[in-house]
Motif scaffolding. Sequence first.
Motif, mmCIF file in Angstrom:
data_model
loop_
_atom_site.group_PDB
_atom_site.id
_atom_site.type_symbol
_atom_site.label_atom_id
_atom_site.label_comp_id
_atom_site.label_asym_id
_atom_site.label_seq_id
_atom_site.Cartn_x
_atom_site.Cartn_y
_atom_site.Cartn_z
ATOM 1 N N ARG A 199 -43.837 -6.355 -7.995
ATOM 2 C CA ARG A 199 -42.893 -7.207 -8.730
ATOM 3 C C ARG A 199 -42.984 -6.958 -10.234
ATOM 4 N NH1 ARG A 199 -44.223 -11.645 -4.733
ATOM 5 N NH2 ARG A 199 -42.318 -12.053 -3.554
ATOM 6 N N LEU A 200 -44.181 -6.708 -10.737
ATOM 7 C CA LEU A 200 -44.324 -6.359 -12.151
ATOM 8 C C LEU A 200 -43.557 -5.084 -12.469
ATOM 9 C CD1 LEU A 200 -48.132 -7.088 -12.675
ATOM 10 C CD2 LEU A 200 -46.272 -8.112 -14.002
ATOM 11 N N PHE A 201 -43.675 -4.105 -11.595
ATOM 12 C CA PHE A 201 -43.008 -2.834 -11.836
ATOM 13 C C PHE A 201 -41.493 -3.001 -11.783
ATOM 14 C CE2 PHE A 201 -41.469 1.427 -10.870
ATOM 15 C CZ PHE A 201 -42.156 2.160 -11.823
ATOM 16 N N PHE A 202 -41.014 -3.788 -10.831
ATOM 17 C CA PHE A 202 -39.577 -4.037 -10.750
ATOM 18 C C PHE A 202 -39.077 -4.739 -12.014
ATOM 19 C CE2 PHE A 202 -35.945 -6.740 -9.666
ATOM 20 C CZ PHE A 202 -35.075 -5.805 -9.136
ATOM 21 N N ALA A 203 -39.857 -5.697 -12.513
ATOM 22 C CA ALA A 203 -39.468 -6.408 -13.732
ATOM 23 C C ALA A 203 -39.386 -5.466 -14.919
ATOM 24 C CB ALA A 203 -40.462 -7.535 -14.020
ATOM 25 N N ALA A 204 -40.262 -4.461 -14.951
ATOM 26 C CA ALA A 204 -40.296 -3.526 -16.077
ATOM 27 C C ALA A 204 -39.213 -2.463 -15.988
ATOM 28 C CB ALA A 204 -41.671 -2.856 -16.153
ATOM 29 N N THR A 205 -38.826 -2.088 -14.763
ATOM 30 C CA THR A 205 -37.958 -0.920 -14.600
ATOM 31 C C THR A 205 -36.643 -1.179 -13.901
ATOM 32 O OG1 THR A 205 -38.869 -0.283 -12.446
ATOM 33 C CG2 THR A 205 -40.027 0.517 -14.403
ATOM 34 N N GLY A 206 -36.555 -2.243 -13.100
ATOM 35 C CA GLY A 206 -35.368 -2.457 -12.272
ATOM 36 C C GLY A 206 -35.396 -1.660 -10.990
ATOM 37 N N PHE A 207 -36.516 -0.953 -10.728
ATOM 38 C CA PHE A 207 -36.646 -0.142 -9.523
ATOM 39 C C PHE A 207 -37.812 -0.623 -8.675
ATOM 40 C CE2 PHE A 207 -34.108 2.665 -12.076
ATOM 41 C CZ PHE A 207 -33.326 3.347 -11.160
ATOM 42 N N GLN A 208 -37.624 -0.576 -7.357
ATOM 43 C CA GLN A 208 -38.759 -0.790 -6.475
ATOM 44 C C GLN A 208 -39.737 0.365 -6.651
ATOM 45 O OE1 GLN A 208 -39.149 -3.596 -5.081
ATOM 46 N NE2 GLN A 208 -37.075 -4.346 -5.447
ATOM 47 N N LEU A 209 -41.024 0.070 -6.504
ATOM 48 C CA LEU A 209 -42.065 1.054 -6.761
ATOM 49 C C LEU A 209 -41.891 2.301 -5.899
ATOM 50 C CD1 LEU A 209 -44.692 1.758 -8.233
ATOM 51 C CD2 LEU A 209 -45.930 0.518 -6.446
ATOM 52 N N GLY A 210 -41.561 2.110 -4.613
ATOM 53 C CA GLY A 210 -41.396 3.252 -3.720
ATOM 54 C C GLY A 210 -40.303 4.204 -4.175
ATOM 55 N N GLU A 211 -39.191 3.636 -4.681
ATOM 56 C CA GLU A 211 -38.103 4.467 -5.193
ATOM 57 C C GLU A 211 -38.592 5.321 -6.362
ATOM 58 O OE1 GLU A 211 -33.928 2.398 -5.171
ATOM 59 O OE2 GLU A 211 -35.405 0.965 -5.881
#
Length: 289
Positions: free
Chosen positions: A45-57
Motif C-alpha cells: 500500500r505504501l508503494f501504491f501511494a507513492a507510485t499509483g502502481f501495484q508492486l507486482g506491476e
Amino acid sequence: MSNNLNSNARIISLVGQYVYDHSEQQISLDALSAYTGYSKFHFNRLFFAATGFQLGEFIQRQKLEKALHLIKQGNENIIDVAISVGYDSASSFSRAFKKNFSVTPSDIIRGKLPRNERAGSLPPKKRHKEKILTPILKTRPTQTVYGLYGKGFDKQSFSTVAGKLYARLATIAEPLNYFQLQPIGVAVDNPWVKEQTESVFFAGFSEGLSAHKDKLDVFQWQAGVWACFKHIGPHDTMWQTISQVYSQWVLPNNIKLKDQQIVQLYLNNPTNTEPDLIETELYFAIEEK
C-alpha cells in the motif's frame, strides 16, 4: 511537498535497484521490505501511494526494462535474456515484453524503437481528490475481540463477506444496540497482494459475544500507540482514504508502522445510514519513538 516527493522517489529508487540486482529471482516481499526498511504488511500500500502502481506491476516492468537494456547491448539470445530476468520460457517473456513496450524482443534486435522505457516515468493509474488528514494518537491496551473470519474481496471492499459475517454474529450476540456492540473489522490479508477471493476478513463485536466465545474466532488487537483516522463515506471508497494516509502522512513524515493490520471501527449502522454519511475509524499501529 518536497518531503513527499523525496519520500516517493526514495521508495521507487530502492525498489528499482533491488529488482535490478535480483531480476533473475522470484522477488520476496520479506527481503524487499527488509532492504527498503518499510513494514512488510504495509509495503504494497505504501508503494501504491507513492507510485499509483501495484508492486507486482512495477517489478515486472523493471525486469522487462533490464531485458530491454540487455537486448540493446547486443544480447540476441532471447531465451538467455528471458531467464536472466526471471522468465522460464521465451514465449511468456515475449508476450509480456510486447504488452509493455508494443514491440517484441525480435523487433528491438531489428532496430525498432520501444514505447515508454522507464517505469518510474509512467503516470500513476489512479488519482483521487486529496483532502487533509490528521490523526489522533491513541494508546490502547491489548483487546481480545470475538467474531468470525471469512474470505472474499470484491468491488474494492470486503462489504459482501462482512455483511454475511455480521449477520451471523447478530443472531448470537447479546441484545445490545449497535453502539454497545461496537463492530470491528480487520482486513487480515492485503487484497492487492494475493488472490482477492481468498483474502481473509475478520468481523467482530467488542461486546455481546463473550458468553459464546468457545464457538467463535478471536482477533487480538495489540497494545500500543495507534494513529486513528476517520473515513467518511461508503466502504468501497475506504481504499482511497487509506492510500491518502500513506501518501500524505506516512511517507512524507517517515512514520514507522508496525507489521500489524489496519483495524476498522464502524461508528454508525450502515443499514440505516446514507452511504456518504457512514463513518469509520481506521487504526494504524505505529512504532513508539
